[in-house]
Each structure stands twice: as C-alpha cells, then as structure tokens.
Scaffold this active site. Structure first.
Site, mmCIF file in Angstrom:
data_model
loop_
_atom_site.group_PDB
_atom_site.id
_atom_site.type_symbol
_atom_site.label_atom_id
_atom_site.label_comp_id
_atom_site.label_asym_id
_atom_site.label_seq_id
_atom_site.Cartn_x
_atom_site.Cartn_y
_atom_site.Cartn_z
ATOM 1 N N LYS A 16 0.833 -1.215 0.000
ATOM 2 C CA LYS A 16 0.000 0.000 0.000
ATOM 3 C C LYS A 16 0.868 1.266 0.000
ATOM 4 O O LYS A 16 0.656 2.183 -0.786
ATOM 5 C CB LYS A 16 -0.906 0.050 1.251
ATOM 6 C CG LYS A 16 -1.798 -1.163 1.424
ATOM 7 C CD LYS A 16 -2.638 -1.061 2.693
ATOM 8 C CE LYS A 16 -1.858 -1.058 4.005
ATOM 9 N NZ LYS A 16 -1.127 -2.284 4.313
ATOM 10 N N ARG A 91 -9.471 1.032 9.071
ATOM 11 C CA ARG A 91 -9.022 -0.322 9.397
ATOM 12 C C ARG A 91 -10.033 -1.081 10.221
ATOM 13 O O ARG A 91 -9.801 -2.239 10.563
ATOM 14 C CB ARG A 91 -7.749 -0.202 10.215
ATOM 15 C CG ARG A 91 -6.509 -0.778 9.563
ATOM 16 C CD ARG A 91 -5.369 -0.403 10.473
ATOM 17 N NE ARG A 91 -4.182 -1.131 10.257
ATOM 18 C CZ ARG A 91 -3.129 -0.665 9.592
ATOM 19 N NH1 ARG A 91 -3.193 0.481 8.977
ATOM 20 N NH2 ARG A 91 -2.033 -1.376 9.550
ATOM 21 N N ARG A 130 12.141 -5.126 4.525
ATOM 22 C CA ARG A 130 11.882 -3.708 4.238
ATOM 23 C C ARG A 130 12.822 -2.777 5.008
ATOM 24 O O ARG A 130 13.139 -3.002 6.165
ATOM 25 C CB ARG A 130 10.439 -3.371 4.619
ATOM 26 C CG ARG A 130 10.159 -1.893 4.617
ATOM 27 C CD ARG A 130 8.711 -1.561 4.739
ATOM 28 N NE ARG A 130 8.060 -2.165 5.879
ATOM 29 C CZ ARG A 130 6.759 -2.149 6.064
ATOM 30 N NH1 ARG A 130 5.973 -1.604 5.156
ATOM 31 N NH2 ARG A 130 6.238 -2.703 7.119
ATOM 32 N N ARG A 164 11.765 -0.587 10.619
ATOM 33 C CA ARG A 164 10.705 -0.393 11.605
ATOM 34 C C ARG A 164 10.783 -1.434 12.710
ATOM 35 O O ARG A 164 11.083 -2.591 12.455
ATOM 36 C CB ARG A 164 9.336 -0.481 10.911
ATOM 37 C CG ARG A 164 8.885 0.840 10.368
ATOM 38 C CD ARG A 164 7.693 0.747 9.444
ATOM 39 N NE ARG A 164 6.574 -0.026 9.937
ATOM 40 C CZ ARG A 164 5.437 -0.186 9.271
ATOM 41 N NH1 ARG A 164 5.279 0.380 8.087
ATOM 42 N NH2 ARG A 164 4.459 -0.919 9.763
ATOM 43 N N ARG A 175 -0.078 -8.619 13.428
ATOM 44 C CA ARG A 175 -0.617 -7.632 12.490
ATOM 45 C C ARG A 175 -1.536 -8.310 11.471
ATOM 46 O O ARG A 175 -2.578 -7.769 11.091
ATOM 47 C CB ARG A 175 0.527 -6.887 11.794
ATOM 48 C CG ARG A 175 1.197 -5.877 12.732
ATOM 49 C CD ARG A 175 2.571 -5.451 12.261
ATOM 50 N NE ARG A 175 2.586 -4.790 10.976
ATOM 51 C CZ ARG A 175 3.692 -4.548 10.276
ATOM 52 N NH1 ARG A 175 4.869 -4.918 10.773
ATOM 53 N NH2 ARG A 175 3.635 -3.947 9.129
HETATM 54 P P1 AP5 Z 1 4.948 -1.565 1.685
HETATM 55 O O1 AP5 Z 1 4.518 -0.776 0.492
HETATM 56 O O2 AP5 Z 1 5.777 -0.868 2.698
HETATM 57 O O3 AP5 Z 1 3.674 -2.277 2.347
HETATM 58 P P2 AP5 Z 1 2.444 -1.687 3.153
HETATM 59 O O4 AP5 Z 1 1.217 -2.340 2.624
HETATM 60 O O5 AP5 Z 1 2.469 -0.191 3.152
HETATM 61 O O6 AP5 Z 1 2.794 -2.301 4.559
HETATM 62 P P3 AP5 Z 1 2.813 -1.736 6.024
HETATM 63 O O7 AP5 Z 1 3.567 -2.744 6.819
HETATM 64 O O8 AP5 Z 1 3.301 -0.312 6.075
HETATM 65 O O9 AP5 Z 1 1.315 -1.804 6.383
HETATM 66 P P4 AP5 Z 1 0.741 -1.913 7.749
HETATM 67 O O10 AP5 Z 1 -0.674 -1.786 7.366
HETATM 68 O O11 AP5 Z 1 1.093 -3.070 8.566
HETATM 69 O O12 AP5 Z 1 1.474 -0.714 8.534
HETATM 70 P P5 AP5 Z 1 1.011 0.767 8.924
HETATM 71 O O13 AP5 Z 1 2.196 1.625 8.871
HETATM 72 O O14 AP5 Z 1 -0.219 1.168 8.204
HETATM 73 O O15 AP5 Z 1 5.704 -2.874 1.150
HETATM 74 C C1 AP5 Z 1 6.350 -3.762 2.034
HETATM 75 C C2 AP5 Z 1 7.726 -4.177 1.442
HETATM 76 O O16 AP5 Z 1 7.521 -4.947 0.265
HETATM 77 C C3 AP5 Z 1 8.608 -2.982 1.016
HETATM 78 O O17 AP5 Z 1 9.949 -3.255 1.339
HETATM 79 C C4 AP5 Z 1 8.409 -2.876 -0.500
HETATM 80 O O18 AP5 Z 1 9.594 -2.402 -1.150
HETATM 81 C C5 AP5 Z 1 8.124 -4.324 -0.883
HETATM 82 N N1 AP5 Z 1 7.119 -4.416 -1.949
HETATM 83 C C6 AP5 Z 1 6.016 -3.620 -2.118
HETATM 84 N N2 AP5 Z 1 5.324 -4.027 -3.200
HETATM 85 C C7 AP5 Z 1 6.008 -5.097 -3.719
HETATM 86 C C8 AP5 Z 1 5.788 -5.946 -4.844
HETATM 87 N N3 AP5 Z 1 4.727 -5.776 -5.660
HETATM 88 N N4 AP5 Z 1 6.681 -6.954 -5.069
HETATM 89 C C9 AP5 Z 1 7.767 -7.125 -4.248
HETATM 90 N N5 AP5 Z 1 8.021 -6.337 -3.170
HETATM 91 C C10 AP5 Z 1 7.148 -5.338 -2.919
HETATM 92 O O19 AP5 Z 1 0.580 0.526 10.452
HETATM 93 C C11 AP5 Z 1 1.505 0.226 11.457
HETATM 94 C C12 AP5 Z 1 0.780 0.110 12.785
HETATM 95 O O20 AP5 Z 1 0.158 1.379 13.120
HETATM 96 C C13 AP5 Z 1 -0.378 -0.891 12.838
HETATM 97 O O21 AP5 Z 1 0.072 -2.208 13.129
HETATM 98 C C14 AP5 Z 1 -1.246 -0.299 13.963
HETATM 99 O O22 AP5 Z 1 -0.708 -0.596 15.241
HETATM 100 C C15 AP5 Z 1 -1.108 1.194 13.742
HETATM 101 N N6 AP5 Z 1 -2.151 1.758 12.843
HETATM 102 C C16 AP5 Z 1 -1.937 2.341 11.637
HETATM 103 N N7 AP5 Z 1 -3.105 2.733 11.108
HETATM 104 C C17 AP5 Z 1 -4.068 2.386 11.998
HETATM 105 C C18 AP5 Z 1 -5.496 2.507 11.976
HETATM 106 N N8 AP5 Z 1 -6.143 3.066 10.934
HETATM 107 N N9 AP5 Z 1 -6.187 2.022 13.044
HETATM 108 C C19 AP5 Z 1 -5.540 1.471 14.107
HETATM 109 N N10 AP5 Z 1 -4.196 1.319 14.176
HETATM 110 C C20 AP5 Z 1 -3.467 1.778 13.111
#
Ligand code: AP5
Length: 218
Positions: A16, A91, A130, A164, A175
């Site tokens: 994402k 979410r 990552r 991270r 997660r």
């Molecule tokens: P990347 O693009 O970084 O993936 P992502 O989907 O953004 O993953 P996240 O881990 O950031 O999502 P998340 O939802 O767990 O974390 P968030 O920060 O929102 O890609 C991942 C890796 O793969 C990268 O290295 C990239 O280069 C590689 N890649 C990408 N696409 C690829 C492809 N097609 N092929 C090969 N490689 C690829 O949330 C973190 C924490 O915050 C949560 O756990 C929660 O505690 C809290 N939080 C955040 N938002 C909320 C909410 N709305 N409500 C409650 N808690 C929340």
C-alpha cells in the site's frame, strides 16, 4: 485518472505504502498514512505517540478515537483539497463509518477503494526485508527494491537507513491477525457500495502500479 479520493486496502506489507507514494508523485494528490502519522507521533513523544507505541510494537490496532481524530484533522488541511490517498485507514468498521460521516459533512465522497491482494505466505519476507531512508523516508527492500547504488538513497543521496521496530516475524503474525479479524470485514462494506476493485499485489511493483492505474481509470 478519474478518482481523486482513494482508499488503498490490503494486508501489512501488501504494498500500500509503495503504491501510494508512486501515485502521490505522479498525480500530486497526498498520501495519508495513519501508520506514518503514528510513527511521527511516537518519535516526537506526543501524548498520542506515548499511547500508541506499545500497541504498534505488539502489532495491535490503536484505538478508533485516536485514529479518527488524527485523520479528521489531517483531511481538513488545505493540501487535501485536491484529493488524497488513504493508506492504512480505515481499518475497522467504526473508522469507515466515521470517514463516511466526515466526508458527508463536507460534501465529499470516496471515488474508489482498491484492495491490493497478497496471500499471507508472501508477507513475512516482504516485511522483514523492508527498510527506508532515514532522511527522506523513501522505501526499499533487501531483495525486491534495492537502491540503484548500494547504501545510497536514490531520492536524496543519504547513506542512512532505518528499519521499523514492528517489522519482525513475531509482530507480523499479530498484524496479520488484526487485519483478518478487524480490517478484512471492510471489503464487503465497500463492495456493497460498488466502490471496491481488487488488484493482484503479488506482481512486481511496476505491474501493480499499472493495474492500479487501470482500476482507477475504469
Ligand atoms: P509496503 O509498500 O511498505 O507495504 P504496506 O502495505 O504499506 O505495509 P505496512 O507494513 O506499512 O502496512 P501496515 O498496514 O502493517 O502498517 P502501517 O504503517 O499502516 O511494502 C512492504 C515491502 O515490500 C517494502 O519493502 C516494499 O519495497 C516491498 N514491496 C512492495 N510491493 C512489492 C511488490 N509488488 N513486489 C515485491 N516487493 C514489494 O501501520 C503500522 C501500525 O500502526 C499498525 O500495526 C497499527 O498498530 C497502527 N495503525 C496504523 N493505522 C491504523 C489505523 N487506521 N487504526 C488502528 N491502528 C493503526
């Protein structure tokens, strides 16, 4: 591109953030990542950051109240006027309902909800490999997306990178559980509204971008 208010959904590590940044650069609409906002609050030691830190490190979800307040403040800022890409929000069902209310009150609406679909088995490798630039935040991967010159950020030339704290195999499990239990139920919520489009997130990054642009144009 038709839609300017977009929700990107998908599991942790599904891509994402990677796609949201590419869309932001290409179309000039801002990426709103609740994960990035929370990490900034943790780094700054704000009250929200203090409350969120342990929950994030354990892989749980931060309370709806905090998240909804945070996103309401952000959407009200002038740079969101042209549109935005929501990455990691909503979410939970209460977050989605709060977003509907928030946008309804300002006569705005969501144009498309894109599910970047990736099976669980692929996500641990994605997440544990990552890393990102410590200066500008550009994202990379040990195997799938290396900087062009080893150890140097493509975007800003910095040689400092970070990983991270929640990017370890143990936390990924929690997660993923949170995603399936609390976030996946939003997919039928948006399908019923005719907004949901599904793309294959297992393809290489550039192919996923092409699918995304096609889904947004259609
Ligand atoms: P990347 O693009 O970084 O993936 P992502 O989907 O953004 O993953 P996240 O881990 O950031 O999502 P998340 O939802 O767990 O974390 P968030 O920060 O929102 O890609 C991942 C890796 O793969 C990268 O290295 C990239 O280069 C590689 N890649 C990408 N696409 C690829 C492809 N097609 N092929 C090969 N490689 C690829 O949330 C973190 C924490 O915050 C949560 O756990 C929660 O505690 C809290 N939080 C955040 N938002 C909320 C909410 N709305 N409500 C409650 N808690 C929340």
């Amino acid at each position: 591109m038709k839609g300017t208010r977009i929700i990107l959904m998908g599991p942790p590590g599904g891509g994402k953030g990677t796609q949201a940044k590419l869309l932001q650069d290409k179309y000039g609409i801002v990426q709103l990542s609740t994960g990035d906002m929370l990490r900034a609050a943790v780094a700054a030691g704000t009250p929200v950051g203090k409350e969120a830190k342990a929950i994030m490190e354990a892989g749980g979800l931060v309370s709806d109240d905090i998240i909804i307040r945070m996103i309401a403040d952000r959407i009200a800022q002038p740079d969101c006027g042209k549109g935005f890409i929501l990455d990691g929000f909503p979410r939970t069902v209460p977050q989605a309902e709060a977003l509907d209310k928030l946008l309804g009150g300002s006569a705005m609406k969501i144009d498309a909800v894109i599910e970047v679909r990736v099976p669980d088995a692929m996500l641990v490798e994605r997440i544990t490999g990552r890393f990102s630039c410590a200066k500008c935040g550009a994202g990379y991967h040990d195997s799938f997306h290396k900087p062009k010159k080893e150890g140097v950020c493509d975007d800003c030339g910095s040689t400092e990178f970070t990983r991270r704290k929640d990017d370890n195999a143990e936390t990924v499990k929690s997660r993923l559980e949170a995603y399936h239990a609390q976030t996946a139920p939003l997919l039928p919520y948006y399908e019923k509204q005719g907004l949901l489009r599904v793309i294959d997130g297992t393809a290489p990054i550039a192919d996923v971008t092409r699918q995304l642009e096609k889904a947004l144009a259609g």
